[in-house]
Motif scaffolding. Structure first.
Motif, PDB file in Angstrom:
ATOM      1  N   LEU A   1       1.049  -1.253  -0.018  1.00 16.79           N
ATOM      2  CA  LEU A   1       0.025  -0.034  -0.090  1.00 16.79           C
ATOM      3  C   LEU A   1       0.882   1.356   0.023  1.00 16.79           C
ATOM      4  CD1 LEU A   1      -2.677   1.044   0.016  1.00 16.79           C
ATOM      5  CD2 LEU A   1      -2.607   1.095   2.399  1.00 16.79           C
ATOM      6  N   VAL A   2       1.713   1.354   0.707  1.00 17.24           N
ATOM      7  CA  VAL A   2       2.839   2.438   0.719  1.00 17.24           C
ATOM      8  C   VAL A   2       3.518   2.603  -0.498  1.00 17.24           C
ATOM      9  CG1 VAL A   2       4.975   3.468   1.773  1.00 17.24           C
ATOM     10  CG2 VAL A   2       3.180   2.284   3.211  1.00 17.24           C
ATOM     11  N   LEU A   3       3.864   1.561  -1.214  1.00 19.49           N
ATOM     12  CA  LEU A   3       4.590   1.687  -2.396  1.00 19.49           C
ATOM     13  C   LEU A   3       3.514   2.477  -3.397  1.00 19.49           C
ATOM     14  CD1 LEU A   3       6.714  -1.535  -2.539  1.00 19.49           C
ATOM     15  CD2 LEU A   3       7.293   0.819  -2.201  1.00 19.49           C
TER      16      LEU A   3
ATOM     17  N   ALA B   1       1.523   6.582  -6.814  1.00 22.23           N
ATOM     18  CA  ALA B   1       0.221   7.503  -7.236  1.00 22.23           C
ATOM     19  C   ALA B   1       0.711   8.898  -7.075  1.00 22.23           C
ATOM     20  CB  ALA B   1      -0.838   6.889  -6.498  1.00 22.23           C
ATOM     21  N   ALA B   2       1.188   9.171  -6.013  1.00 19.81           N
ATOM     22  CA  ALA B   2       1.581  10.606  -5.458  1.00 19.81           C
ATOM     23  C   ALA B   2       2.499  11.281  -6.558  1.00 19.81           C
ATOM     24  CB  ALA B   2       2.088  10.768  -4.326  1.00 19.81           C
ATOM     25  N   VAL B   3       3.562  10.413  -7.046  1.00 19.46           N
ATOM     26  CA  VAL B   3       4.502  10.748  -8.071  1.00 19.46           C
ATOM     27  C   VAL B   3       3.537  10.765  -9.443  1.00 19.46           C
ATOM     28  CG1 VAL B   3       6.493  10.019  -9.541  1.00 19.46           C
ATOM     29  CG2 VAL B   3       6.485   9.732  -7.008  1.00 19.46           C
TER      30      VAL B   3
ATOM     31  N   LEU C   1      -8.723  15.137 -14.328  1.00 15.24           N
ATOM     32  CA  LEU C   1      -9.242  14.438 -15.096  1.00 15.24           C
ATOM     33  C   LEU C   1      -8.448  12.882 -15.040  1.00 15.24           C
ATOM     34  CD1 LEU C   1      -9.949  16.467 -18.205  1.00 15.24           C
ATOM     35  CD2 LEU C   1     -11.584  15.541 -16.699  1.00 15.24           C
ATOM     36  N   LEU C   2      -7.281  13.018 -14.591  1.00 15.96           N
ATOM     37  CA  LEU C   2      -6.415  11.809 -14.459  1.00 15.96           C
ATOM     38  C   LEU C   2      -6.765  11.295 -13.153  1.00 15.96           C
ATOM     39  CD1 LEU C   2      -4.290   9.704 -15.409  1.00 15.96           C
ATOM     40  CD2 LEU C   2      -2.612  11.489 -14.490  1.00 15.96           C
ATOM     41  N   ALA C   3      -6.938  11.821 -12.081  1.00 16.22           N
ATOM     42  CA  ALA C   3      -6.855  11.617 -10.702  1.00 16.22           C
ATOM     43  C   ALA C   3      -7.799  10.367 -10.282  1.00 16.22           C
ATOM     44  CB  ALA C   3      -7.154  12.651  -9.890  1.00 16.22           C
ATOM     45  N   PRO C   4      -9.099  10.397 -11.003  1.00 16.38           N
ATOM     46  CA  PRO C   4      -9.963   9.235 -10.406  1.00 16.38           C
ATOM     47  C   PRO C   4      -9.116   8.089 -10.991  1.00 16.38           C
ATOM     48  CG  PRO C   4     -10.895  10.459 -12.124  1.00 16.38           C
ATOM     49  CD  PRO C   4      -9.666  11.433 -11.575  1.00 16.38           C
ATOM     50  N   TRP C   5      -8.535   7.775 -11.943  1.00 10.64           N
ATOM     51  CA  TRP C   5      -8.101   6.483 -12.356  1.00 10.64           C
ATOM     52  C   TRP C   5      -6.996   5.815 -11.508  1.00 10.64           C
ATOM     53  CZ3 TRP C   5     -11.775   4.705 -15.331  1.00 10.64           C
ATOM     54  CH2 TRP C   5     -12.477   5.588 -16.429  1.00 10.64           C
TER      55      TRP C   5
ATOM     56  N   TRP D   1      -7.200   2.493  -4.510  1.00  9.11           N
ATOM     57  CA  TRP D   1      -8.452   1.865  -3.861  1.00  9.11           C
ATOM     58  C   TRP D   1      -8.567   0.227  -4.137  1.00  9.11           C
ATOM     59  CZ3 TRP D   1     -12.685  -1.315  -4.638  1.00  9.11           C
ATOM     60  CH2 TRP D   1     -13.617  -1.326  -3.730  1.00  9.11           C
ATOM     61  N   VAL D   2      -8.296  -0.064  -5.312  1.00  9.28           N
ATOM     62  CA  VAL D   2      -8.136  -1.587  -5.437  1.00  9.28           C
ATOM     63  C   VAL D   2      -7.119  -2.296  -4.466  1.00  9.28           C
ATOM     64  CG1 VAL D   2      -7.608  -3.516  -7.046  1.00  9.28           C
ATOM     65  CG2 VAL D   2      -9.166  -1.717  -7.644  1.00  9.28           C
ATOM     66  N   VAL D   3      -5.958  -1.667  -4.660  1.00  8.88           N
ATOM     67  CA  VAL D   3      -4.610  -2.271  -3.580  1.00  8.88           C
ATOM     68  C   VAL D   3      -5.066  -2.127  -2.423  1.00  8.88           C
ATOM     69  CG1 VAL D   3      -2.401  -1.866  -3.210  1.00  8.88           C
ATOM     70  CG2 VAL D   3      -3.025  -1.753  -5.557  1.00  8.88           C
ATOM     71  N   TYR D   4      -5.738  -0.989  -1.957  1.00 10.89           N
ATOM     72  CA  TYR D   4      -6.041  -1.040  -0.628  1.00 10.89           C
ATOM     73  C   TYR D   4      -6.906  -1.993  -0.042  1.00 10.89           C
ATOM     74  CZ  TYR D   4      -8.435   1.291   3.586  1.00 10.89           C
ATOM     75  OH  TYR D   4      -9.131   1.342   4.826  1.00 10.89           O
ATOM     76  N   GLU D   5      -7.927  -2.454  -1.086  1.00 14.16           N
ATOM     77  CA  GLU D   5      -8.952  -3.399  -0.659  1.00 14.16           C
ATOM     78  C   GLU D   5      -8.221  -4.678  -0.918  1.00 14.16           C
ATOM     79  OE1 GLU D   5     -12.150  -3.558   0.592  1.00 14.16           O
ATOM     80  OE2 GLU D   5     -12.115  -1.322   0.901  1.00 14.16           O
ATOM     81  N   LEU D   6      -7.561  -5.095  -1.560  1.00 12.24           N
ATOM     82  CA  LEU D   6      -6.895  -6.481  -1.637  1.00 12.24           C
ATOM     83  C   LEU D   6      -5.808  -6.785  -1.028  1.00 12.24           C
ATOM     84  CD1 LEU D   6      -6.805  -6.704  -5.804  1.00 12.24           C
ATOM     85  CD2 LEU D   6      -8.371  -7.747  -4.172  1.00 12.24           C
TER      86      LEU D   6
END
Length: 188
Positions: free
Chosen positions: A23-25, A30-32, A48-52, A58-63
């Motif tokens: 998650l940290v990675l 994502a921040a970069v 416009l790019l941010a939600p993707w 979000w997917v990595v957080y959940e998985l």
């Protein structure tokens, strides 16, 4: 007050260490990406790019991160992805460690904790301090801690079994999906 043993943890959350690392990675990546988009394209394009990018986080957080086992003096909480189950210790018939931690509940269901301790091999190298118990796998030690809490639970630790959803995560998903839909509409 409960009659728990003094060395038993009061409340503890167990989740895989690898989930935190992943998650940290992903958050750093994502921040970069978002900072790079902001510098190269400006705020409008970044929005416009941010939600993707956020959907990927979000997917990595959940998985990898959110699945966990939280135990305390009065009961436990198991979260498997978006599904949450809470129970008092008197609702538990048995606790076992198969490949993962399994709570056998009074309603004849088995609750497998995807994010809790798992069976692992013992460490073949003894610790430097010569501790004889050093080769006991972490999953077995955690199972013993959880069983100690379960067995020392007070008689009134009989909260009913409650199953539900992780609503904050679902709301975040809806917001991200709506944001992505707006981004698609704007770019078309």
């Amino acid at each position: 007050m409960s009659d728990a043993t003094p060395d038993a943890p009061r409340e503890r959350t167990y989740r895989p260490v690898s989930g935190r690392v992943v998650l940290v990675l992903v958050i750093v990546a994502a921040a970069v990406l978002l900072v790079d988009a902001l510098v190269r394209s400006g705020l409008g394009e970044t929005l416009l790019l941010a939600p993707w990018v956020l959907l990927g986080v979000w997917v990595v957080y959940e998985l990898s991160y959110i699945s966990s086992v939280k135990v305390g003096e009065r009961g436990g909480r198991v979260q498997n992805l978006l599904r949450v189950t809470e129970f008092g210790w008197r609702q538990v018939r048995d606790i076992d460690l198969r490949w993962q931690l399994v709570f056998s509940l009074q309603d004849d269901s088995d609750l497998t904790a995807m994010g809790g301790p798992a069976r692992s091999r013992p460490n073949p190298r003894p610790r430097r301090d010569g501790d004889a118990g050093a080769s006991v796998p972490r999953g077995i030690r955690v199972l013993d801690e959880i069983r100690t809490l379960w067995q020392a639970a007070p008689d009134d630790a009989d909260a009913p079994i409650r199953r539900g959803w992780d609503w904050p995560a679902l709301v975040a998903l809806v917001v991200i999906v709506l944001w992505a839909a707006v981004a698609v509409i704007i770019t078309r």
